[in-house]
Design an enzyme around this catalytic site. Structure first.
Site, PDB file in Angstrom:
ATOM      1  N   ASP A  69       0.886  -1.165   0.000  1.00 30.23           N
ATOM      2  CA  ASP A  69       0.000   0.000   0.000  1.00 30.23           C
ATOM      3  C   ASP A  69       0.925   1.217   0.000  1.00 30.23           C
ATOM      4  O   ASP A  69       1.675   1.435   0.963  1.00 30.23           O
ATOM      5  CB  ASP A  69      -0.866  -0.050   1.266  1.00 30.23           C
ATOM      6  N   VAL A  70       0.869   2.014  -1.072  1.00 25.84           N
ATOM      7  CA  VAL A  70       1.858   3.103  -1.208  1.00 25.84           C
ATOM      8  C   VAL A  70       1.699   4.189  -0.141  1.00 25.84           C
ATOM      9  O   VAL A  70       2.589   5.027   0.020  1.00 25.84           O
ATOM     10  CB  VAL A  70       1.827   3.765  -2.612  1.00 25.84           C
ATOM     11  N   ASN A  96       2.253   5.937 -10.070  1.00 22.96           N
ATOM     12  CA  ASN A  96       0.983   5.906 -10.813  1.00 22.96           C
ATOM     13  C   ASN A  96      -0.238   5.682  -9.931  1.00 22.96           C
ATOM     14  O   ASN A  96      -1.327   6.153 -10.268  1.00 22.96           O
ATOM     15  CB  ASN A  96       1.064   4.795 -11.878  1.00 22.96           C
ATOM     16  N   TYR A 169      -9.544  15.146  -5.103  1.00 23.30           N
ATOM     17  CA  TYR A 169      -8.732  14.620  -6.214  1.00 23.30           C
ATOM     18  C   TYR A 169      -7.946  15.744  -6.891  1.00 23.30           C
ATOM     19  O   TYR A 169      -6.730  15.646  -7.093  1.00 23.30           O
ATOM     20  CB  TYR A 169      -9.652  13.925  -7.218  1.00 23.30           C
ATOM     21  N   LYS A 173      -3.850  16.298  -7.113  1.00 23.56           N
ATOM     22  CA  LYS A 173      -3.100  16.332  -8.373  1.00 23.56           C
ATOM     23  C   LYS A 173      -2.366  17.673  -8.537  1.00 23.56           C
ATOM     24  O   LYS A 173      -1.251  17.713  -9.082  1.00 23.56           O
ATOM     25  CB  LYS A 173      -4.029  16.050  -9.559  1.00 23.56           C
TER      26      LYS A 173
HETATM   27  P1  NAD Z   1      -7.277   2.394 -12.001  1.00 22.15           P
HETATM   28  O1  NAD Z   1      -8.278   2.462 -10.929  1.00 22.15           O
HETATM   29  O2  NAD Z   1      -7.451   1.406 -13.100  1.00 22.15           O
HETATM   30  O3  NAD Z   1      -5.815   2.182 -11.399  1.00 22.15           O
HETATM   31  C1  NAD Z   1      -5.395   2.709 -10.164  1.00 22.15           C
HETATM   32  C2  NAD Z   1      -4.389   1.735  -9.592  1.00 22.15           C
HETATM   33  O4  NAD Z   1      -3.906   2.261  -8.338  1.00 22.15           O
HETATM   34  C3  NAD Z   1      -5.012   0.368  -9.278  1.00 22.15           C
HETATM   35  O5  NAD Z   1      -4.098  -0.633  -9.629  1.00 22.15           O
HETATM   36  C4  NAD Z   1      -5.203   0.434  -7.763  1.00 22.15           C
HETATM   37  O6  NAD Z   1      -5.257  -0.843  -7.146  1.00 22.15           O
HETATM   38  C5  NAD Z   1      -3.949   1.198  -7.393  1.00 22.15           C
HETATM   39  N1  NAD Z   1      -3.979   1.698  -6.025  1.00 22.15           N
HETATM   40  C6  NAD Z   1      -4.980   2.346  -5.373  1.00 22.15           C
HETATM   41  N2  NAD Z   1      -4.643   2.576  -4.100  1.00 22.15           N
HETATM   42  C7  NAD Z   1      -3.392   2.068  -3.927  1.00 22.15           C
HETATM   43  C8  NAD Z   1      -2.509   1.998  -2.829  1.00 22.15           C
HETATM   44  N3  NAD Z   1      -2.846   2.491  -1.635  1.00 22.15           N
HETATM   45  N4  NAD Z   1      -1.307   1.388  -3.010  1.00 22.15           N
HETATM   46  C9  NAD Z   1      -0.961   0.860  -4.210  1.00 22.15           C
HETATM   47  N5  NAD Z   1      -1.759   0.918  -5.285  1.00 22.15           N
HETATM   48  C10 NAD Z   1      -2.970   1.506  -5.137  1.00 22.15           C
HETATM   49  O7  NAD Z   1      -7.216   3.862 -12.609  1.00 22.15           O
HETATM   50  P2  NAD Z   1      -6.242   4.529 -13.695  1.00 22.15           P
HETATM   51  O8  NAD Z   1      -7.081   5.384 -14.526  1.00 22.15           O
HETATM   52  O9  NAD Z   1      -5.386   3.483 -14.347  1.00 22.15           O
HETATM   53  O10 NAD Z   1      -5.372   5.471 -12.766  1.00 22.15           O
HETATM   54  C11 NAD Z   1      -3.959   5.466 -12.736  1.00 22.15           C
HETATM   55  C12 NAD Z   1      -3.458   6.879 -12.436  1.00 22.15           C
HETATM   56  O11 NAD Z   1      -3.791   7.731 -13.524  1.00 22.15           O
HETATM   57  C13 NAD Z   1      -4.076   7.518 -11.189  1.00 22.15           C
HETATM   58  O12 NAD Z   1      -3.093   8.240 -10.501  1.00 22.15           O
HETATM   59  C14 NAD Z   1      -5.114   8.440 -11.778  1.00 22.15           C
HETATM   60  O13 NAD Z   1      -5.406   9.525 -10.924  1.00 22.15           O
HETATM   61  C15 NAD Z   1      -4.413   8.895 -13.039  1.00 22.15           C
HETATM   62  N6  NAD Z   1      -5.283   9.458 -14.058  1.00 22.15           N
HETATM   63  C16 NAD Z   1      -6.221   8.711 -14.690  1.00 22.15           C
HETATM   64  C17 NAD Z   1      -7.012   9.287 -15.678  1.00 22.15           C
HETATM   65  C18 NAD Z   1      -8.049   8.519 -16.450  1.00 22.15           C
HETATM   66  O14 NAD Z   1      -8.766   9.144 -17.248  1.00 22.15           O
HETATM   67  N7  NAD Z   1      -8.159   7.201 -16.315  1.00 22.15           N
HETATM   68  C19 NAD Z   1      -6.855  10.640 -15.996  1.00 22.15           C
HETATM   69  C20 NAD Z   1      -5.893  11.373 -15.310  1.00 22.15           C
HETATM   70  C21 NAD Z   1      -5.120  10.777 -14.350  1.00 22.15           C
END
Ligand code: NAD
Length: 271
Positions: A69-70, A96, A169, A173
């Site tokens: 857990d990060v 990420n 959120y 960010k």
């Molecule tokens: P996602 O929900 O598919 O992936 C998020 C990942 O983070 C998952 O693997 C989850 O298990 C992991 N995670 C959550 N809490 C954690 C913790 N405490 N320790 C370790 N891992 C943990 O969503 P995504 O869209 O792939 O998001 C990835 C990143 O991209 C995030 O930081 C998100 O804010 C960012 N992001 C996504 C989008 C989008 O449109 N999908 C846009 C901008 C930014």
């Protein structure tokens, strides 16, 4: 068959947090296909991490899964130790992992606020600090990279676009952006490069409701001048570039990978 030319990250060791889903999984895959060995960090759903590792191995890459857990200091330190035990050091960190806990501002609980800050911001701090300490200890290995290490922080277009109903959120960010720039400034003389990627709307589980029906996708497309929703691989390719020596003079930058979402599309007609 991959050739040396296709492997800008040959011999490098990368750690991607939250790599068993969405953008993180695509980043892990892209880094592995560029020649890096990859730690696939996960906190839930070990099965998804193991499936990704099998896929990477089937393509000729190398990866291992490490649970942490990060947001927990001891778990982060333990994760880095497991990586060092396996591969000796780290060359690339991709911060990420991220979550959303949405609520109208008037109804937002402290728990929702804290959960998002703990993962999205504190998690990036804890992982970046461990990686940077190792980069400094080890220094530059010219055969591997011009830099002692690279840190890539995944933020969001919401590092600059305010987002009603998601203030925890957006605040996290925005915080990631100045965290990234501040450590880039502090660590540049140690030959550590720190950059961010600010994705726009990318099709992943985090925002499924925004694209899963045709109606929702049409609404979303109004915000995207390039007229397509992003794919996780769009972020994977950008990450490979920021991790490679091709971007050696780039540090402290947010790379927006958003199909133009930050171009104020509402001003296309009017303003
Ligand atoms: P996602 O929900 O598919 O992936 C998020 C990942 O983070 C998952 O693997 C989850 O298990 C992991 N995670 C959550 N809490 C954690 C913790 N405490 N320790 C370790 N891992 C943990 O969503 P995504 O869209 O792939 O998001 C990835 C990143 O991209 C995030 O930081 C998100 O804010 C960012 N992001 C996504 C989008 C989008 O449109 N999908 C846009 C901008 C930014």
């Amino acid at each position: 068959m991959l050739t040396k030319k296709d492997l800008p990250l040959d011999g490098q060791r990368a750690l991607v947090t939250g790599a068993n889903s969405g953008i993180g999984a695509a980043i892990a895959r892209s880094l592995a296909m560029a020649g890096a060995k990859v730690v696939v960090n996960y906190v839930v759903n070990e099965q998804a991490a193991l499936t990704l590792i099998r896929e990477i191995e089937a393509e000729g890459g190398q990866a291992i899964a490490v649970h942490a857990d990060v947001s927990q200091e001891d778990q982060v330190q333990n994760m880095f130790q497991q990586m060092f035990d396996a591969w000796g050091s780290i060359d690339i960190l991709v911060n990420n992992a991220g979550i959303q806990r949405d609520a109208a501002f008037l109804d937002m609980s402290l728990e929702q606020w804290d959960q998002v800050m703990n993962v999205n911001l504190t998690g990036q701090f804890l992982c970046a600090r461990e990686a940077a300490r190792e980069f400094v200890r080890r220094g530059v290995i010219p055969e591997i990279s011009c830099a002692a290490g690279k840190i890539i922080c995944i933020s969001s277009v919401h590092e600059v676009i305010p987002w009603a109903g998601h203030v925890n959120y957006a605040a996290s960010k925005g915080g990631v952006m100045l965290f990234m720039k501040s450590i880039a400034q502090e660590l540049a003389h140690l030959k550590i490069r720190v950059n961010g990627i600010a994705p726009g709307a990318i099709k992943t589980p985090i925002n499924k409701s925004a694209w899963e029906t045709q109606e929702a996708e049409q609404q979303l497309l109004k915000l995207i001048p390039y007229e397509r929703v992003g794919e996780p691989s769009d972020i994977g390719r950008a990450t490979v570039w920021l991790a490679s020596d091709d971007s050696d003079y780039v540090t402290g930058t947010s790379l927006f990978v958003d199909g133009g979402m930050t171009l104020y599309p509402g001003f296309r007609e009017g303003g």
